[in-house]
Design a protein around this motif. Sequence first.
Motif, PDB file in Angstrom:
ATOM      1  N   ALA A 151       0.841  -1.198   0.000  1.00  0.00           N
ATOM      2  CA  ALA A 151       0.000   0.000   0.000  1.00  0.00           C
ATOM      3  C   ALA A 151       0.878   1.251   0.000  1.00  0.00           C
ATOM      4  N   PHE A 152       0.443   2.234  -0.782  1.00  0.00           N
ATOM      5  CA  PHE A 152       1.150   3.507  -0.887  1.00  0.00           C
ATOM      6  C   PHE A 152       0.117   4.631  -0.838  1.00  0.00           C
ATOM      7  N   SER A 153       0.551   5.819  -0.442  1.00  0.00           N
ATOM      8  CA  SER A 153      -0.389   6.942  -0.409  1.00  0.00           C
ATOM      9  C   SER A 153       0.356   8.253  -0.606  1.00  0.00           C
ATOM     10  N   HIS A 154      -0.404   9.227  -1.079  1.00  0.00           N
ATOM     11  CA  HIS A 154       0.068  10.599  -1.187  1.00  0.00           C
ATOM     12  C   HIS A 154      -1.144  11.491  -0.985  1.00  0.00           C
ATOM     13  N   GLY A 155      -1.213  12.127   0.185  1.00  0.00           N
ATOM     14  CA  GLY A 155      -2.403  12.905   0.497  1.00  0.00           C
ATOM     15  C   GLY A 155      -3.622  12.000   0.566  1.00  0.00           C
ATOM     16  N   ARG A 156      -4.631  12.334  -0.222  1.00  0.00           N
ATOM     17  CA  ARG A 156      -5.857  11.530  -0.239  1.00  0.00           C
ATOM     18  C   ARG A 156      -5.781  10.356  -1.210  1.00  0.00           C
ATOM     19  N   HIS A 157      -4.718  10.283  -1.976  1.00  0.00           N
ATOM     20  CA  HIS A 157      -4.602   9.268  -3.023  1.00  0.00           C
ATOM     21  C   HIS A 157      -3.901   8.027  -2.471  1.00  0.00           C
ATOM     22  N   ARG A 158      -4.465   6.867  -2.785  1.00  0.00           N
ATOM     23  CA  ARG A 158      -3.901   5.614  -2.283  1.00  0.00           C
ATOM     24  C   ARG A 158      -3.824   4.590  -3.415  1.00  0.00           C
ATOM     25  N   ARG A 215      -9.705   9.097  -0.974  1.00  0.00           N
ATOM     26  CA  ARG A 215     -10.606   9.422   0.133  1.00  0.00           C
ATOM     27  C   ARG A 215     -11.339  10.714  -0.186  1.00  0.00           C
ATOM     28  N   MET A 216     -12.667  10.679  -0.046  1.00  0.00           N
ATOM     29  CA  MET A 216     -13.499  11.824  -0.385  1.00  0.00           C
ATOM     30  C   MET A 216     -13.857  12.663   0.836  1.00  0.00           C
ATOM     31  N   THR A 217     -13.830  12.090   2.022  1.00  0.00           N
ATOM     32  CA  THR A 217     -14.168  12.823   3.243  1.00  0.00           C
ATOM     33  C   THR A 217     -12.891  13.236   3.956  1.00  0.00           C
ATOM     34  N   GLU A 218     -13.025  14.212   4.865  1.00  0.00           N
ATOM     35  CA  GLU A 218     -11.868  14.710   5.600  1.00  0.00           C
ATOM     36  C   GLU A 218     -11.296  13.623   6.509  1.00  0.00           C
ATOM     37  N   ASP A 219      -9.994  13.417   6.426  1.00  0.00           N
ATOM     38  CA  ASP A 219      -9.361  12.362   7.208  1.00  0.00           C
ATOM     39  C   ASP A 219      -9.193  12.750   8.669  1.00  0.00           C
ATOM     40  N   ASN A 220      -9.120  14.073   8.942  1.00  0.00           N
ATOM     41  CA  ASN A 220      -8.846  14.508  10.310  1.00  0.00           C
ATOM     42  C   ASN A 220     -10.099  14.885  11.076  1.00  0.00           C
ATOM     43  N   PHE A 255     -15.607  12.733  13.566  1.00  0.00           N
ATOM     44  CA  PHE A 255     -16.731  11.825  13.387  1.00  0.00           C
ATOM     45  C   PHE A 255     -17.086  11.611  11.916  1.00  0.00           C
ATOM     46  N   SER A 256     -16.155  11.834  11.013  1.00  0.00           N
ATOM     47  CA  SER A 256     -16.448  11.641   9.594  1.00  0.00           C
ATOM     48  C   SER A 256     -16.423  10.156   9.249  1.00  0.00           C
ATOM     49  N   VAL A 257     -17.258   9.770   8.277  1.00  0.00           N
ATOM     50  CA  VAL A 257     -17.290   8.395   7.786  1.00  0.00           C
ATOM     51  C   VAL A 257     -16.361   8.305   6.579  1.00  0.00           C
ATOM     52  N   PRO A 258     -15.323   7.465   6.630  1.00  0.00           N
ATOM     53  CA  PRO A 258     -14.409   7.377   5.497  1.00  0.00           C
ATOM     54  C   PRO A 258     -15.133   6.896   4.247  1.00  0.00           C
ATOM     55  N   ALA A 259     -15.070   7.676   3.170  1.00  0.00           N
ATOM     56  CA  ALA A 259     -15.706   7.326   1.901  1.00  0.00           C
ATOM     57  C   ALA A 259     -14.677   7.453   0.786  1.00  0.00           C
ATOM     58  N   TYR A 260     -14.726   6.534  -0.182  1.00  0.00           N
ATOM     59  CA  TYR A 260     -13.722   6.467  -1.228  1.00  0.00           C
ATOM     60  C   TYR A 260     -14.376   6.228  -2.581  1.00  0.00           C
ATOM     61  N   ILE A 261     -13.698   6.663  -3.631  1.00  0.00           N
ATOM     62  CA  ILE A 261     -14.009   6.232  -4.983  1.00  0.00           C
ATOM     63  C   ILE A 261     -12.716   5.696  -5.581  1.00  0.00           C
TER      64      ILE A 261
END
Length: 755
Positions: A618-625, A677-682, A685-691
């Motif tokens: 797994a790799f990531s850069h900001g919201r991109h994974r 990731r489409m929702t704020e990571d920090n 109480f946000s629900v993690p959502a992705y496309i």
Amino acid sequence: MIFRIIALYTLALGLACAAEVQTADAKVETESTGREQPVRPAHPNRIGLVLGGGGARGAAHIGVLKVLERERIPIAYIAGTSMGAIVGSMYAMGYSPDEMEAIIGAVDWKDMLSDDPSRIDLPLRRKDDTLRYLLDFKLGIRDGQIQLPRGAIQGQKLLLLLRRLSLPVWQTESFSDFPIPFRCVGTDIAKGEPVVFDSGDIAVAVRASMSVPAAFAPIRVNGRLMVDGGIVNNVPYDVALAMGARDVIAVDVGSELLSDKDLNSPIAITLQMINAVTQKLTDQILSRMQPSDVLIKPDLGDISSGSFDRSKDAIPLGEAAAEKMVQKLRRFSVSAAEYAAWQDSIRRKNFDPPLIAFVDTINKRSKSARYVDRLVQDNKGKLLDLDALESSLGEAYGAGQFERISWQLKTNPQGLVGIEVLPVDKGWGPGYLTFGLEISDDFNGRSDYQLNLEHTQTGMNSAGREWRNRLGIGRVTTLQSELYEPFGESGRFYLLPFIDYRAQQQSVRIDGATLAEYRIRRARLGIDLGFEPDRNSRWFIGFARGSDSAELQVGSPAQFLDLDGQAGTMRLGYTNDTLDQANFPSSGMRVDLRSELYRTGFGSESNTEVIRGNADWAFSHGRHRLLLGMRGSTFYGAADFRATSGFLGGFLNLSGFSERELLNSNALLGRAVYYRRMTEDNRLFSVPAYIGFSFESGGVYARRQDVNAQSLIFGGSVFAGIDTFFGPIFLGYGRNDTGSQSWYLTFGSLLRPSF
């Protein structure tokens, strides 16, 4: 869970109501060592600072302190409740407002309000658990009855943070001997009465003061079950007077009452009742304030007590509220020289990490204390390394049976400094039930489910023995039982006797057509011997005996035969797992290699060696994974279908095909999965959502030599996913170059850890 929260808040309401009449004038019980505490000489002005409770709103206290320091106002005594106890104790220990602001800003509150350590710090056995689609919630079984946790959060990480912050005064027993004398208030929930802490362990005292019912679990201190002091004394003005304050500056950050339009749920109504009673008690206590006293009440707008991710926003609001009262405050000011001398006397001294001469693990409140002791002994003989110590405690806590594991520095009779560790078993154990659910549907008439029930019995001996039983119904029927027995000086070795039965339906497709369907059954009785050199890796060898069968249920008996026989195997395996998450990983890797040697000498009917492997990076850069993965299985020796079968098909597993649609003795898959990731990571109480989307290539083959570029199937998918309490849920569409396509609605993981 919602009803339990309501019930606990209702209980707290009853206790608060019962205490209402007596709180303002009642004798306040003091939790101390039982001896007279020396009171150090106070500043002649004898100004008391009272900091009230309010959760995240309490960060406004730091803004008030900034103004007090700017106006050169020396504080002689501090009393605090809940969040006011945190800020008040830090100032009393010598932290400056700027240091406190930096600490508040650096805290990852989302992580802090979760008890479990990060996945990378979990022991490998618990990392495996995260891949089995189980709910992140366990019911306890104690004395034959179902039990629930006393709070949503046990406060493990919070207590570790408080311990770090309190190290400059670790040798100070009496809170009166702090640079500024200090008190904090908790509530004895059994008696419904306030308790004022004036000595002892400051980290535990502050943790007790902020044990908000239903949110933070209560903590037992000197035999008393303590919850948040705000229930009976949220702004402890009377405590500051009892300390000797002549004038008082009080800061009230309690939540405002909701308007009619916001009272739209049972939770809102219950919280309103609690806030109303707390406010009434606070008003009753503060009605005793004298004209010379100053009350500061910041306007914190929509910052709620639970908005810890916005706590830093409350600091300037506290500063603004103090500015409005600055004319009244200035009467307490002293000269620049006098204030500089006072400030120099109260600033915290640097903490020099001591050499750790011993590590003692107390076994009074845990049946698995030796398991913890094995993990923390590496800290002996070295200078105190907080990161290393907390990492060891995190690995121990990640085992799953502890309510908390605390530590503190101690000095023995010889004057040597060491660490005392206190593990506390969960009060709702030692047995636990966990549930898991998987559902998939291709919107074309093919759907299935998997319901799993898992029972784990912990605390069976001091080394960490546990017995686990699993039952699964649905796509795969499973019945498993295993006994985990760690041993050796470090506890890194283990024995694992097990029983494993599973049965499932399997279609046989040839040239795109389903020609048969089998009921495949597999039963094993065996034992593994394993070694885990660290929390990330495992080697094991094992032996198993059992039977395999494939019973034809649909298809021509002349073309497809029933298969039945005995199996005896030697098992070899290696696993390395450093992934940061199981559901939507952003860093790390997982490699899982297995080999099964079927031998006639072990009881098998043929000599076959089957090798299977999974690898994900797994790799990531900001919201991109990005998740890169490979899977494969092959065999050497006799072509025994029961032993060698490998499966492909399903979402992200050659998308376009249905689940496990492709079957043969050799299987190969490579894939790349991108998700954003489409929702704020920090957000707290946000629900993690992705496309995302995927590219996949692979196939199943009768012979290894059939694998070539021309025989590979290419496919891909697009999807949306959310990470819920029930696990990841995906809606996706997949297609491959054979023309197969499918829509997917599925519970599961981006990882596919087994065949």
